[in-house]
Write a protein that holds these residues in place. Structure first.
Motif: not given
Length: 160
Positions: A45-50
């Motif tokens: 998964y990709l998250r904006l916060m990462d």
């Protein structure tokens, strides 16, 4: 460097503004190495916060990953300004809801899971914590005394 858009298609019943919610929303993807073609077995998964630094001080990306097979360092970035809601008028049509900037890591599959939000088309009633893993979701809008739903969720990737 290429931009790849994730398009969503669904049938919306009395609902609008379907969207990923928050910086911690998880885009579950299978990713392919553009160099050797290896595809990740597991959902990642990709998250904006990462954010991870790119080699040689070239800024950062959402995910930086070394290919297990060919050892090439690849990266993929969520372009936050491209995130768009899927609205009532988009129902049954493909619409790009997010774009990724790909440097050697290309998304080849997407699995919607938890973390979507939407609202009643007429009422504006908020519906949070929508999980689309089953590709179908339904609820009841107390304000309008109508059932609401999101059905037959499918997707495709397009080059932007």
């Amino acid at each position: 460097l290429q931009r790849i858009g994730l398009q969503l298609r669904a049938t919306l019943e009395n609902i609008t503004r379907l969207r990923p919610e928050g910086e911690d929303f998880r885009w579950y993807l299978k990713l392919k190495c553009g160099n050797c073609g290896e595809v990740s077995e597991k959902w990642q998964y990709l998250r904006l916060m990462d954010s991870a630094p790119l080699k040689g001080g070239r800024g950062s990306a959402t995910m930086v990953q070394k290919c297990k097979l060919c050892s090439r360092e690849n990266s993929i970035d969520i372009l936050s300004q491209t995130i768009k809601p899927y609205n009532a008028e988009d129902s049954e049509k493909f619409k790009t809801i997010v774009e990724f900037e790909c440097r050697g890591l290309e998304p080849v599959d997407f699995q919607p899971q938890a973390g979507f939000a939407a609202e009643g088309a007429e009422s504006g009633t908020p519906f949070n914590d929508i999980n689309l893993l089953e590709k179908d979701w339904n609820d009841y809008d107390e304000k309008t005394k109508e059932s609401v739903g999101i059905y037959e969720v499918t997707h495709k990737f397009v080059k932007c």
